[in-house]
Design an enzyme around this catalytic site. Sequence first.
Site, PDB file in Angstrom:
ATOM      1  CB  SER A   1      -7.571 -30.001  38.226  1.00 51.65           C
ATOM      2  OG  SER A   1      -7.182 -29.754  36.814  1.00 51.65           O
TER       3      SER A   1
ATOM      4  CG  HIS B   1      -2.508 -29.722  38.231  1.00 51.75           C
ATOM      5  ND1 HIS B   1      -2.432 -31.004  37.747  1.00 51.75           N
ATOM      6  CD2 HIS B   1      -3.664 -29.110  38.041  1.00 51.75           C
ATOM      7  CE1 HIS B   1      -3.712 -31.254  37.141  1.00 51.75           C
ATOM      8  NE2 HIS B   1      -4.252 -30.213  37.169  1.00 51.75           N
TER       9      HIS B   1
END
Length: 707
Positions: A107, A130
């Site tokens: 992330s 993501h």
Amino acid sequence: MPTPHQTAPILAPMAKTPIDAVPSESWYRMRAIRKGVAEIALYDEIGGWGITAREFANELNAYGDLSLINLHIHSPGGDVFEGMAIYNLLAQHPARVEVFIDGLAASMGSVIAMVGDQITIPENAMMMIHRPWGIQGGDADEMRRYADLLDKVEANLISAYTKKSSLSDDEVRELLAAETWFTGPEAVERGFADQLAEPLTAAASLKSHRIEEFSNMPDAMKHLMSPRGQGPKPEPQPAAPSAGADPAPAPQNSPEPQPPAPRFTPVADPAPSAAAQPQPSQAPTMADFQRQEQARREEVKAVFAPFNGVHDQLERECLDDMSVDAGAAQTKLLAALGSGTTPSAAPRRDAGAHAGNGNIVGDGILNAITSRIGMEEAEKDNVFSGMTLAELARASLSERGVGIAGMDRRSIVGMAFTHSSSDFGNLLADVAHKAMLKGFEEADETFQQWTARGVLTDFKPTKRVDLSTFPSLAKVSEGAEYSYGTTGDRGETITLATYGKLLSITREAIINDDLSAFDRIPRMMGRAAIRTVGDLVYAVLTSNPSMSDGTALFHSNHKNLLSGGALSIARIDEAKTKMRTQKDGKATLNIRPAHLLTPVAMESTARALLAAEFDPAYTESRVPNPVRGMVDVIADARLDDASATTSYMTASPDMYDTIEVGYLDGNDRPYLEQQQGFTTDGAVFKVRMDAAVAPMSWRTMTKLPGP
């Protein structure tokens, strides 16, 4: 990305076991390894437990000049805005940044990893990328604005990934949408890391509620994460707990407080990991987020309420940005109130690297000085307004956390110029630069009206071809080839030179609160800079230099020199005729005059002659004035120094080559450079201009000598 430091040491082999766990009260640890080298560990959720990027920046700045930063990452991600602040802070730092993935860079952790000049990842470590996500409450318009915000955030993330990897924006966008996990070799193959290291034997476990947010987490990673409880953050354990392990649970109905910023986690509402089996109370519910968001919005609205809608656009932006709490909104509002004080000078030394309060302190000090010398109005509620220069020097240190207790004024002022956390010297340079440009623009110069502005890229002699000439077009018979026209191989040479002076602002001037050092003196230097260029231009006319053909600029052979005599309508008409009948070979150029340059002593006479309805030489016959309004009169006192009776006629520089005034890279304004430190006992400013002046054509200028 930062430029690699030339003296950065060669990377040593990566340790098989990650560095010591970060202390439980922080998600990062920073320490100095040796002089010029710092080690940073991001070992948990980025932006958690009240530790902010601002504190990260303050701690990093405290280490002073660094040549190498070793950044170790083992993180599931976290707050996107805190993470981007850290990414930008490291990207703009002059040190070389070497990144080591000690287990997981997921992330926002993977975004920060992209700042590395070199990224090393073990074979058994992983990286995940993501899309960002967040929760928003409100009406349809507010939802749309929040969706736009997420799109902007995603664009920033894509930019960070593509700068490091060789992938396109669309390729990265697909990987983000799929929540893609990379092994070490896969990360290197895609360009997200530079080299592999030997496998790690162990990595610290991560206690995080984010285990529920990752929908595609590989089983190999699940043993590194278990749900975060709601009590105090537990000390890291040497061995990772099982996927279902849980620290001491907190009482029900007391959800862990969460920052209101968008989390860098999937947009889709993920289902909890089957392996993790978190307790329902371990992560905030949608209702919890909505309550927190509603409270945040009410607090932000209260900040803007006293301004009665004057800053409603900024208020909407703050309401739409879940990372902005009441304190951040107040800071943004203060920045908007002081936006008019942003300097137009060259970038400050620490521009972009200071992540404290948006440099509101610096802008406030800058406005306090410029308002005192009348360059702009004092901003409302500026706490620095009315302070003396010495008091502002003290504020530049104390507001940035520099200890000055027990120091006298001279020591404080000296430190304000030399301390790495102070930008006081740069603020003074901003003020001096503004004053210099004001003087530059105030100067009453005339040469710009009749000369051409040129661009030179270096200091080598540059040849300019006379573009006032070109042969007439030739008839082309049917089926015949076109012939080439040429401007000839003759050309005038123009060469740049540097002109400058020094200005010193001492500690004594600061202590004595001498504002002339920032107002009158720089303004005079600005006027001197433009005056220097004007001196060069008019020296070309009065010195009559030789052209490339070996003949003087004004010469009978060039058919641009009249015989001596008093200025009259007949002589103006004669000068016009000489210019209009100039030839290039057989071609008549028909150059139309545009300006009459005269000494100040002749200005009134010239204007009267050109404005007269009838020729004064034939007053009884009332002969119409043939040159009435034909050219503009430009008077300059430099011509008086050479001759009070000689005038010049020139063509328009927009159509023809006259005299070119060239500047380095086209920068026609003076430049202010600063030197400060122990050797200067204050600050020394160097004002310089890089300029060149040369005549380009004799056909476009005619001399009218006096009697």
